[in-house]
Enzyme design. Structure first.
Site, PDB file in Angstrom:
ATOM      1  N   HIS A 116     -21.340 -26.599-131.823  1.00  0.00           N
ATOM      2  CA  HIS A 116     -20.201 -26.166-132.628  1.00  0.00           C
ATOM      3  C   HIS A 116     -18.882 -26.716-132.117  1.00  0.00           C
ATOM      4  O   HIS A 116     -18.792 -27.265-131.018  1.00  0.00           O
ATOM      5  CB  HIS A 116     -20.142 -24.627-132.660  1.00  0.00           C
ATOM      6  CG  HIS A 116     -19.802 -24.029-131.322  1.00  0.00           C
ATOM      7  ND1 HIS A 116     -20.709 -23.930-130.288  1.00  0.00           N
ATOM      8  CD2 HIS A 116     -18.646 -23.502-130.842  1.00  0.00           C
ATOM      9  CE1 HIS A 116     -20.126 -23.370-129.237  1.00  0.00           C
ATOM     10  NE2 HIS A 116     -18.865 -23.111-129.541  1.00  0.00           N
ATOM     11  N   ASP A 118     -14.962 -25.031-131.824  1.00  0.00           N
ATOM     12  CA  ASP A 118     -14.441 -23.665-131.878  1.00  0.00           C
ATOM     13  C   ASP A 118     -13.557 -23.407-133.105  1.00  0.00           C
ATOM     14  O   ASP A 118     -12.702 -24.234-133.460  1.00  0.00           O
ATOM     15  CB  ASP A 118     -13.644 -23.355-130.596  1.00  0.00           C
ATOM     16  CG  ASP A 118     -14.561 -23.250-129.384  1.00  0.00           C
ATOM     17  OD1 ASP A 118     -15.734 -22.866-129.559  1.00  0.00           O
ATOM     18  OD2 ASP A 118     -14.094 -23.557-128.265  1.00  0.00           O
ATOM     19  N   HIS A 267     -19.745 -28.670-128.788  1.00  0.00           N
ATOM     20  CA  HIS A 267     -20.305 -28.222-127.513  1.00  0.00           C
ATOM     21  C   HIS A 267     -21.390 -27.185-127.730  1.00  0.00           C
ATOM     22  O   HIS A 267     -21.527 -26.614-128.820  1.00  0.00           O
ATOM     23  CB  HIS A 267     -19.217 -27.714-126.565  1.00  0.00           C
ATOM     24  CG  HIS A 267     -18.388 -26.579-127.099  1.00  0.00           C
ATOM     25  ND1 HIS A 267     -17.396 -26.748-128.031  1.00  0.00           N
ATOM     26  CD2 HIS A 267     -18.415 -25.246-126.833  1.00  0.00           C
ATOM     27  CE1 HIS A 267     -16.845 -25.572-128.308  1.00  0.00           C
ATOM     28  NE2 HIS A 267     -17.453 -24.637-127.592  1.00  0.00           N
ATOM     29  N   ARG A 283     -11.378 -17.909-121.172  1.00  0.00           N
ATOM     30  CA  ARG A 283     -11.080 -18.974-122.154  1.00  0.00           C
ATOM     31  C   ARG A 283      -9.756 -18.730-122.832  1.00  0.00           C
ATOM     32  O   ARG A 283      -9.444 -17.597-123.233  1.00  0.00           O
ATOM     33  CB  ARG A 283     -12.170 -19.079-123.218  1.00  0.00           C
ATOM     34  CG  ARG A 283     -12.046 -20.385-124.017  1.00  0.00           C
ATOM     35  CD  ARG A 283     -12.986 -20.448-125.199  1.00  0.00           C
ATOM     36  NE  ARG A 283     -12.313 -20.008-126.415  1.00  0.00           N
ATOM     37  CZ  ARG A 283     -12.918 -19.866-127.596  1.00  0.00           C
ATOM     38  NH1 ARG A 283     -14.211 -20.132-127.716  1.00  0.00           N
ATOM     39  NH2 ARG A 283     -12.246 -19.466-128.642  1.00  0.00           N
TER      40      ARG A 283
HETATM   41  C1  OGA Z   1     -16.762 -21.182-125.748  1.00  0.00           C
HETATM   42  C2  OGA Z   1     -18.131 -21.626-125.527  1.00  0.00           C
HETATM   43  C3  OGA Z   1     -19.390 -22.412-123.642  1.00  0.00           C
HETATM   44  C4  OGA Z   1     -19.975 -21.873-122.396  1.00  0.00           C
HETATM   45  O1  OGA Z   1     -16.224 -20.472-124.886  1.00  0.00           O
HETATM   46  O2  OGA Z   1     -16.190 -21.564-126.772  1.00  0.00           O
HETATM   47  O3  OGA Z   1     -18.745 -22.149-126.417  1.00  0.00           O
HETATM   48  O4  OGA Z   1     -20.671 -22.649-121.738  1.00  0.00           O
HETATM   49  N1  OGA Z   1     -18.578 -21.460-124.270  1.00  0.00           N
HETATM   50  O5  OGA Z   1     -19.743 -20.713-122.072  1.00  0.00           O
HETATM   51 MN    MN Z   2     -17.321 -22.572-128.146  1.00  0.00          MN
END
Ligand code: OGA
Ligand code: MN
Length: 292
Positions: A116, A118, A267, A283
């Site tokens: 995806h 974000d 990702h 994040r």
């Molecule tokens: C995010 C996500 C990736 C992770 O925080 O947007 O996809 O490895 N995390 O935690």
């Molecule tokens: Mn993400």
């Protein structure tokens, strides 16, 4: 260490990924831009293919927030489905974690276990996400990234001509029974972010390069196509984009700050560390403009 002992950039992978060492983002000289390093870091990020890791950072929430704001306005995620995981004192920090304390989850568990970009279901889809690794399991819990520019450029010219101009519907309702099935998704969540169409091939507003723009978690189809046509095309593209040649897999170290460009990468959080160890991350999310 001063803000810039020896700022250095090292490529992590041919497809994407740059590592930065020798900078202290929490240093007041860096924060006030007395060092003039931010421009170099920002350009290095744009040139990285979309993923930069800055190692060995000691970041309090304020430090991460101040650095993140240099990328643009932060998306507070207030009112979003992830609201229960916002940092109690710093609401622009969203916590991703498998930790539980006194029966309360300290962050969202199993966030992003699918390919995806974000917040692509929003009009102002995310520009950058910055994820700071505070606790990392001894092994496992990697994050994978794919370079959607290289993936686009690897398609034949004929195929590229066919898909240029197509648009995908991104509908968060799809996540309700999928990637968000363990979260509370209410009608209010769905009405605040109604289905939205974004270009399948977008132009990066800063590099000017074209790339694929996909999110397997929320795309319900290609505008104007029959569901079977759309499914066949999307299925090919999802497989194509994550060919190993286009992917960098990040093995986290404690105190890594990862910055990814949601406009030109996807990702995937590898959920393989249940029972292995605890993972706790902060994040921050930077708003982007509507994709074009
Ligand atoms: C995010 C996500 C990736 C992770 O925080 O947007 O996809 O490895 N995390 O935690
Ligand atoms: Mn993400």
């Amino acid at each position: 260490m001063s803000a810039a002992d020896t700022l250095s950039f090292q490529r992590l992978n041919p497809s994407l990924g740059v590592q930065v060492t020798g900078v202290d983002l929490a240093d007041p000289a860096f924060r006030s831009d007395g060092t003039n390093l931010f421009g170099q870091i920002y350009r290095g990020w744009l040139d990285s293919g979309g993923v930069m890791v800055i190692r060995d950072q000691n970041l309090e929430p304020e430090d991460q927030l101040a650095f993140s704001r240099r990328f643009g306005e932060l998306d507070p995620l207030e009112g979003a489905t992830v609201e229960p995981y916002l940092h109690p004192e710093h609401r622009e920090i969203y916590r991703v974690s498998n930790k539980v304390k006194d029966g309360v989850k300290l962050g969202r568990q199993r966030a992003g276990v699918y390919w995806h970009s974000d917040n692509s279901h929003k009009e102002r889809a995310a520009k950058a996400s910055l994820l700071y690794g505070i606790e990392i399991p001894p092994y496992g819990g990697d994050t994978m990234f794919s370079n959607m520019t290289v993936a686009y450029e690897a398609l034949s010219e004929t195929f590229r001509r066919t898909i240029d101009g197509l648009r995908c519907i991104h509908d968060f309702e799809k996540a309700k029974s999928g990637s968000f099935k363990n979260e509370t998704v209410t009608d209010r969540h769905l009405t605040t972010t109604p289905p939205i169409s974004h270009p399948l091939v977008r132009t990066h507003p800063e590099t000017g390069r074209k790339c694929l723009y996909l999110n397997a978690g929320v795309i319900t189809g290609i505008e104007g196509m029959d569901p079977e046509e759309s499914a066949a095309l999307l299925d090919f593209l999802y497989r194509h984009c994550i060919r190993p040649e286009f992917v960098y897999r990040h093995q986290w170290r404690e105190k890594d700050l990862l910055i990814w460009d949601n406009r030109c990468t996807m990702h995937y959080a590898v959920a393989d560390y249940d029972g292995v160890g605890e993972r706790y991350m902060h994040r921050t999310t930077v708003f982007g403009d509507r994709p074009v």
